[in-house]
Scaffold this motif. Structure first.
Motif, PDB file in Angstrom:
ATOM      1  N   MET A   1      43.786  30.184  37.074  1.00  0.00           N
ATOM      2  CA  MET A   1      42.992  30.995  36.155  1.00  0.00           C
ATOM      3  C   MET A   1      43.420  30.779  34.700  1.00  0.00           C
ATOM      4  O   MET A   1      42.627  30.852  33.792  1.00  0.00           O
ATOM      5  N   ILE A   2      44.712  30.506  34.479  1.00  0.00           N
ATOM      6  CA  ILE A   2      45.198  30.258  33.131  1.00  0.00           C
ATOM      7  C   ILE A   2      44.781  28.859  32.699  1.00  0.00           C
ATOM      8  O   ILE A   2      44.964  27.898  33.436  1.00  0.00           O
ATOM      9  N   ALA A 152      50.803  38.969  35.679  1.00  0.00           N
ATOM     10  CA  ALA A 152      49.842  39.274  36.737  1.00  0.00           C
ATOM     11  C   ALA A 152      48.806  38.172  36.857  1.00  0.00           C
ATOM     12  O   ALA A 152      48.410  37.777  37.955  1.00  0.00           O
ATOM     13  N   CYS A 153      48.372  37.639  35.702  1.00  0.00           N
ATOM     14  CA  CYS A 153      47.381  36.563  35.696  1.00  0.00           C
ATOM     15  C   CYS A 153      47.952  35.303  36.334  1.00  0.00           C
ATOM     16  O   CYS A 153      47.262  34.593  37.070  1.00  0.00           O
ATOM     17  N   ALA A 154      49.222  35.018  36.063  1.00  0.00           N
ATOM     18  CA  ALA A 154      49.866  33.842  36.638  1.00  0.00           C
ATOM     19  C   ALA A 154      50.070  33.998  38.140  1.00  0.00           C
ATOM     20  O   ALA A 154      49.950  33.033  38.898  1.00  0.00           O
ATOM     21  N   GLY A 155      50.349  35.225  38.585  1.00  0.00           N
ATOM     22  CA  GLY A 155      50.601  35.462  40.008  1.00  0.00           C
ATOM     23  C   GLY A 155      49.354  35.496  40.862  1.00  0.00           C
ATOM     24  O   GLY A 155      49.348  35.019  42.003  1.00  0.00           O
ATOM     25  N   GLU A 156      48.276  36.067  40.319  1.00  0.00           N
ATOM     26  CA  GLU A 156      46.996  36.199  41.032  1.00  0.00           C
ATOM     27  C   GLU A 156      47.177  36.765  42.441  1.00  0.00           C
ATOM     28  O   GLU A 156      46.504  36.369  43.382  1.00  0.00           O
ATOM     29  N   TYR A 157      48.076  37.714  42.572  1.00  0.00           N
ATOM     30  CA  TYR A 157      48.279  38.389  43.855  1.00  0.00           C
ATOM     31  C   TYR A 157      47.152  39.403  44.084  1.00  0.00           C
ATOM     32  O   TYR A 157      46.374  39.706  43.172  1.00  0.00           O
ATOM     33  N   TYR A 158      47.071  39.921  45.294  1.00  0.00           N
ATOM     34  CA  TYR A 158      46.007  40.871  45.629  1.00  0.00           C
ATOM     35  C   TYR A 158      46.117  42.100  44.720  1.00  0.00           C
ATOM     36  O   TYR A 158      47.166  42.739  44.645  1.00  0.00           O
ATOM     37  N   GLY A 159      45.054  42.392  44.006  1.00  0.00           N
ATOM     38  CA  GLY A 159      45.031  43.538  43.104  1.00  0.00           C
ATOM     39  C   GLY A 159      45.510  43.245  41.695  1.00  0.00           C
ATOM     40  O   GLY A 159      45.622  44.156  40.875  1.00  0.00           O
ATOM     41  N   TYR A 160      45.767  41.953  41.370  1.00  0.00           N
ATOM     42  CA  TYR A 160      46.277  41.626  40.038  1.00  0.00           C
ATOM     43  C   TYR A 160      45.290  41.998  38.940  1.00  0.00           C
ATOM     44  O   TYR A 160      45.687  42.292  37.801  1.00  0.00           O
ATOM     45  N   GLU A 161      43.990  42.032  39.272  1.00  0.00           N
ATOM     46  CA  GLU A 161      42.983  42.392  38.276  1.00  0.00           C
ATOM     47  C   GLU A 161      43.199  43.812  37.753  1.00  0.00           C
ATOM     48  O   GLU A 161      43.000  44.092  36.561  1.00  0.00           O
ATOM     49  N   PHE A 162      43.600  44.735  38.650  1.00  0.00           N
ATOM     50  CA  PHE A 162      43.872  46.110  38.222  1.00  0.00           C
ATOM     51  C   PHE A 162      45.052  46.143  37.251  1.00  0.00           C
ATOM     52  O   PHE A 162      45.057  46.890  36.276  1.00  0.00           O
TER      53      PHE A 162
END
Length: 304
Positions: A1-2, A152-162
């Motif tokens: 995403m980055i 959070a953007c780098a991790g893109e784990y479940y729920g990172y958008e929140f």
């Protein structure tokens, strides 16, 4: 995403255009170096989205609306919606930056909601055009939340958008608070509207020779007023802007196609290939052929 980019894609008015189609999560995260861009500069552009930016290394000059600001390593900034802005490396050493470009609706939610009407809308409509942040002046919340959002953007784990939405919400709250003492902005002034009319006309005539009077006539103003508006918002003369834009367009075509250099020169408004080569070298630091070869070498090395 980055993303790590070397060009900003814009429409005829200078508005930034997303490289991909509609995304469910309306946010772009950038991680790169200003020197990756042609002439070590992200050229003047604007977008409906908000932008938050942090400079990790180097020194950068930011043109935002009518003003010019200097960011040192460790500084950050906020750029409001529809503000014409640019970034230019002020040193030859790396100018590493990170930024988020995101739509205000991500934070405000439904139009008319408490989040929109009490917090977001006032920032968009009467908040400052540009805010500079420094850790030394009590802006730690901005940088802490920025780092949280980027992780959070780098991790893109479940729920990172929140996590990102919450961090950006805190950043906007800090910007709203800091901006109380800053002059309010005027959205879509007559001068900005005229500038965008002229930029559209320039974009629609990529291979045409024209004068400042021709450019001014598209917005029904005199050449002197045309010069003033370009200097005020783009910090450049109309002719210098056209030259830079055509060289940047040529650089992109050299990067993306195998079209002959002579044809690219003609497409970009240079009838004399020798003159084109000299102008290209003056701005880009290499001849068109050298630039194309360097880009191919970089891409080959990255793909290995």
């Amino acid at each position: 995403m980055i993303k790590s980019r070397s060009f900003v894609h814009t429409d005829a008015s200078g508005k930034e255009v997303p490289e991909e189609g509609l995304q469910l999560f309306d946010l772009t995260a950038n991680d790169g170096d200003i020197h990756q861009y042609a002439a070590s500069s992200i050229p003047s552009h604007w977008h409906k989205e908000l932008e938050v930016f942090v400079l990790l290394k180097g020194r950068v000059q930011v043109g935002a609306g009518e003003a010019i600001y200097i960011l040192q390593a460790g500084d950050g900034c906020f750029i409001n919606t529809e503000v014409i802005h640019s970034f230019t490396a002020a040193v030859s050493s790396p100018c590493h930056f990170r930024s988020f470009v995101f739509h205000a609706d991500m934070i405000g939610g439904t139009p008319g909601s408490i989040f929109d009407s009490r917090y977001v809308r006032p920032l968009l409509e009467s908040g400052a055009s540009f805010l500079k942040f420094r850790k030394e002046t009590g802006d730690h919340p901005y940088f802490e939340q920025f780092e949280r959002a980027f992780a959070a953007c780098a991790g893109e784990y479940y729920g990172y958008e929140f996590e990102i939405r919450d961090a950006l919400s805190h950043i906007l709250l800090h910007a709203r608070s800091k901006g109380q003492a800053a002059p309010p902005r005027a959205i879509s002034s007559i001068q900005e509207a005229r500038l965008k009319e002229m930029l559209i006309w320039i974009d629609q005539n990529p291979g045409k020779e024209f004068s400042v009077a021709d450019i001014a006539g598209t917005a029904n103003i005199c050449p002197r007023e045309c010069q003033r508006i370009f200097n005020q918002y783009l910090h450049d003369s109309p002719i210098a802007y056209v030259r830079r834009k055509r060289i940047f367009t040529a650089a992109k075509q050299l990067s993306d196609t195998d079209e002959p250099v002579t044809d690219i020169a003609l497409n970009c408004g240079f009838s004399n290939p020798g003159y084109f080569s000299r102008q290209f070298r003056e701005l880009m630091g290499s001849t068109p052929s050298e630039y194309r070869a360097a880009v191919k070498n970089i891409r080959t090395a990255v793909s290995r």
